[in-house]
Design a protein around this motif. Structure first.
Motif, PDB file in Angstrom:
ATOM      1  N   ILE A  84     -11.014  -4.894   3.787  1.00 60.54           N
ATOM      2  CA  ILE A  84     -11.705  -6.161   3.500  1.00 60.54           C
ATOM      3  C   ILE A  84     -13.200  -5.925   3.277  1.00 60.54           C
ATOM      4  CG2 ILE A  84     -12.370  -8.397   4.469  1.00 60.54           C
ATOM      5  CD1 ILE A  84      -9.643  -8.383   5.943  1.00 60.54           C
ATOM      6  N   CYS A  85     -13.819  -5.153   4.184  1.00 60.21           N
ATOM      7  CA  CYS A  85     -15.263  -4.876   4.062  1.00 60.21           C
ATOM      8  C   CYS A  85     -15.581  -4.153   2.759  1.00 60.21           C
ATOM      9  CB  CYS A  85     -15.732  -4.029   5.249  1.00 60.21           C
ATOM     10  SG  CYS A  85     -15.714  -4.878   6.838  1.00 60.21           S
ATOM     11  N   LEU A  86     -14.777  -3.149   2.430  1.00 59.45           N
ATOM     12  CA  LEU A  86     -15.042  -2.361   1.237  1.00 59.45           C
ATOM     13  C   LEU A  86     -14.781  -3.163  -0.039  1.00 59.45           C
ATOM     14  CD1 LEU A  86     -13.553   1.038   2.444  1.00 59.45           C
ATOM     15  CD2 LEU A  86     -15.959   0.542   2.024  1.00 59.45           C
ATOM     16  N   LEU A 100     -15.263   2.120  -4.748  1.00 54.60           N
ATOM     17  CA  LEU A 100     -13.964   1.613  -5.165  1.00 54.60           C
ATOM     18  C   LEU A 100     -12.843   2.530  -4.684  1.00 54.60           C
ATOM     19  CD1 LEU A 100     -12.212  -0.349  -6.808  1.00 54.60           C
ATOM     20  CD2 LEU A 100     -12.764   0.996  -8.857  1.00 54.60           C
ATOM     21  N   ALA A 101     -13.046   3.841  -4.806  1.00 56.36           N
ATOM     22  CA  ALA A 101     -12.040   4.798  -4.353  1.00 56.36           C
ATOM     23  C   ALA A 101     -11.826   4.712  -2.844  1.00 56.36           C
ATOM     24  CB  ALA A 101     -12.456   6.216  -4.740  1.00 56.36           C
ATOM     25  N   MET A 102     -12.898   4.457  -2.100  1.00 54.44           N
ATOM     26  CA  MET A 102     -12.776   4.317  -0.654  1.00 54.44           C
ATOM     27  C   MET A 102     -11.968   3.077  -0.287  1.00 54.44           C
ATOM     28  SD  MET A 102     -16.546   5.499   0.692  1.00 54.44           S
ATOM     29  CE  MET A 102     -16.100   5.244   2.409  1.00 54.44           C
ATOM     30  N   ALA A 103     -12.165   1.990  -1.040  1.00 53.25           N
ATOM     31  CA  ALA A 103     -11.395   0.769  -0.788  1.00 53.25           C
ATOM     32  C   ALA A 103      -9.901   1.031  -1.012  1.00 53.25           C
ATOM     33  CB  ALA A 103     -11.875  -0.358  -1.696  1.00 53.25           C
ATOM     34  N   VAL A 104      -9.573   1.755  -2.074  1.00 54.53           N
ATOM     35  CA  VAL A 104      -8.170   2.083  -2.351  1.00 54.53           C
ATOM     36  C   VAL A 104      -7.618   3.010  -1.272  1.00 54.53           C
ATOM     37  CG1 VAL A 104      -6.588   3.143  -4.008  1.00 54.53           C
ATOM     38  CG2 VAL A 104      -8.514   1.780  -4.833  1.00 54.53           C
ATOM     39  N   THR A 105      -8.426   3.958  -0.811  1.00 53.82           N
ATOM     40  CA  THR A 105      -7.995   4.879   0.242  1.00 53.82           C
ATOM     41  C   THR A 105      -7.721   4.135   1.546  1.00 53.82           C
ATOM     42  OG1 THR A 105      -9.344   6.622  -0.745  1.00 53.82           O
ATOM     43  CG2 THR A 105      -8.581   6.985   1.503  1.00 53.82           C
ATOM     44  N   SER A 106      -8.583   3.189   1.879  1.00 50.51           N
ATOM     45  CA  SER A 106      -8.383   2.404   3.090  1.00 50.51           C
ATOM     46  C   SER A 106      -7.100   1.591   3.007  1.00 50.51           C
ATOM     47  CB  SER A 106      -9.587   1.484   3.312  1.00 50.51           C
ATOM     48  OG  SER A 106      -9.557   0.896   4.589  1.00 50.51           O
ATOM     49  N   LEU A 107      -6.859   1.004   1.845  1.00 55.55           N
ATOM     50  CA  LEU A 107      -5.612   0.268   1.635  1.00 55.55           C
ATOM     51  C   LEU A 107      -4.413   1.191   1.759  1.00 55.55           C
ATOM     52  CD1 LEU A 107      -4.027  -2.271   0.784  1.00 55.55           C
ATOM     53  CD2 LEU A 107      -4.448  -1.605  -1.605  1.00 55.55           C
ATOM     54  N   SER A 108      -4.522   2.396   1.242  1.00 57.67           N
ATOM     55  CA  SER A 108      -3.407   3.338   1.299  1.00 57.67           C
ATOM     56  C   SER A 108      -3.095   3.742   2.739  1.00 57.67           C
ATOM     57  CB  SER A 108      -3.711   4.585   0.462  1.00 57.67           C
ATOM     58  OG  SER A 108      -4.631   5.435   1.096  1.00 57.67           O
ATOM     59  N   ALA A 109      -4.141   3.865   3.584  1.00 53.95           N
ATOM     60  CA  ALA A 109      -3.905   4.183   4.998  1.00 53.95           C
ATOM     61  C   ALA A 109      -3.130   3.058   5.675  1.00 53.95           C
ATOM     62  CB  ALA A 109      -5.233   4.418   5.710  1.00 53.95           C
TER      63      ALA A 109
END
Length: 480
Positions: free
Chosen positions: A421-423, A386-395
């Protein structure tokens, strides 16, 4: 006068320093994945309860998703030079409140995986000791304390010391798994080498969602490459290199090894045998194809693999606590590095105490080692995803708001969008399969999912409180 004195003392305080290279960071990070522990404890679950023979392609698919993540993540490391990894990058892209919320979520996940691994360490060490000496009147947690003391002592010093130890242990466990792969594939396993595990039909069979979640769990930790920023030489080049190297290695390593394990078990029987005995299936075929010597070596290295994973987890957890303390969110004295070792020693000791207390509370509450491991390891894997999905969105948001020369559309827009999207798909699959992930009831799964969401909400709400009550601390969130 007081403000000036405080500022002067903070400037004069020791800070984290170091000259870690890409290889050092990669080795320290890969130890979290525990290649041998992952092979023995996770691959059979993917085969038995996920998409069966499609396990090798599952790892390739997850690797590609994580490589997409690494594109935007690595690009952001070049422009957001604040230490703190996800905490810093989410703050830069989505703002301080989301940054602090994510830091609480991530810290909670690393505390969960640490506690879970102490359960796992107790189980395997007691089994190992009883195989040598027969039944012992010693509880599993007594063996876990040995890990706790050893990890705490080593984590107190500079991460370069840990990196050397982790490097030696990692090379040893990778070598023994590679030997297993070569032995099996050279003779063709029990039924010969089949290309069926590399087919689209195998990949899409069974419970693909569960396979993705378990597969992604073995990649969790590779994002920690950026947490060592302050202790790294030339971080703008070193961190991206280490991130790509770790993602590629994990994906290729587990894809080949899962194919070898399927071959060893026999293509027609692999799923059935994995369901029947997921914890011991790897050890059975290790002894069959490698003999008693390889079996004994694997048994010992599983202990060291678990120790290496513990040490890596504690190092990362410590640095999140250190970053939050430097910012003033946690007590400032925890954000002071050791004067001689230049390590976050105070934060490390605090993390050791927290791990001990949390594990003790769970033991007193009556949870078994198996429950502690399955519940909290599963919870941590989902939280990090979940944290990785938020990090990807933040990038994605960061580069949309801050068009930067040197970052093309692929790095700043397309890859982060595809990665998000993948995450997010994996997170949704994780929600639907969370009970299976933790090997518990749906009621327990719902409680834990609420708990995960609550950590983020608490961090977000606390940031809003700091904004009103302590604007100086609020301004420093994300190592700003």
């Amino acid at each position: 006068m007081t403000d000036t004195t405080t500022f002067a003392s903070e400037v004069a305080s020791p800070s984290l320093k170091g000259q870690l290279g890409a290889l050092d960071i990669a080795l320290a990070t890969l130890a979290y994945a525990g290649p041998l522990a992952g092979t023995a404890g996770y691959i059979t679950f993917i085969i038995g309860y996920g998409n069966g023979l499609g396990a090798p392609l599952t790892f390739i698919a997850v690797m590609l998703a994580f490589l997409l993540f690494a594109v935007g993540y690595s690009a952001q490391t070049r422009f957001v030079r604040n230490p703190g990894a996800f905490y810093a990058y989410i703050t830069a892209g989505l703002g301080r409140s989301h940054g602090l919320g994510s830091s609480f979520l991530i810290l909670g996940s690393y505390l969960s995986i640490g506690v879970g691994f102490y359960g796992f360490a107790g189980i395997i060490t007691k089994q190992f000791a009883e195989n040598l000496f027969g039944p012992l009147p010693i509880d599993w947690w007594a063996f876990s304390i040995i890990y706790w003391a050893s990890v705490g002592a080593l984590a107190y010093f500079h991460v370069a010391v840990s990196a050397k130890v982790l490097g030696v242990l990692l090379i040893a466990e990778v070598a023994v798994v590679v030997i297993f792969d070569v032995l099996v594939m050279s003779v063709g396993g029990r039924e010969g080498i089949s290309l069926e595990p590399l087919s689209w039909q195998a990949f899409t069979s069974g419970q693909l969602g569960i396979a993705f979640i378990f597969g992604a769990a073995l990649f969790c930790g590779f994002e920690a490459t950026a947490i060592y920023r302050e202790e790294t030489r030339d971080p703008e080049r070193t961190i991206p290199r280490a991130t790509y190297a770790v993602a590629l290695f994990i994906g290729i390593f587990y894809a080949i090894t899962s194919w070898a394990l399927i071959t060893a078990l026999g293509t027609s029987k692999a799923v059935e045998l994995s369901v029947a005995d997921p914890a011991n299936a790897f050890f059975v075929v290790t002894k069959e194809f490698g003999g008693q010597i390889l079996f004994d070596v694997v048994s010992v290295l599983l202990l060291t693999s678990t120790f290496a994973a513990h040490l890596s987890i504690q190092n990362v957890t410590t640095r999140y606590v250190y970053s939050l303390s430097v910012d003033g969110v946690f007590p400032k004295f925890l954000g002071i590095a050791h004067a001689i070792h230049n390590s976050p020693s105070r934060a490390s000791v605090t993390v050791s105490i927290v791990y001990l207390v949390l594990t003790a509370l769970l033991v007193v509450a009556g949870l078994t080692a198996e429950q502690i491991y399955s519940w909290f390891a599963g919870l941590a894997s989902f939280s990090i995803l979940l944290a990785m999905a938020v990090t990807s969105l933040s990038a994605f948001v960061y580069f949309r708001r801050n068009p930067t020369s040197g970052v093309n559309a692929w790095q700043g827009t397309i890859a982060p969008a595809l990665s998000t999207i993948c995450l997010v798909v994996m997170v949704i699959l994780g929600v639907y399969n969370f009970a299976s992930l933790i090997n518990g009831s749906q009621s327990l799964a719902n409680i834990m999912l609420v708990g995960v969401s609550s950590t983020y909400v608490i961090g977000f709400a606390y940031a809003q409180h700091l904004r009103r009550a302590r604007p100086d601390v609020y301004a420093r969130i994300g190592r700003q």
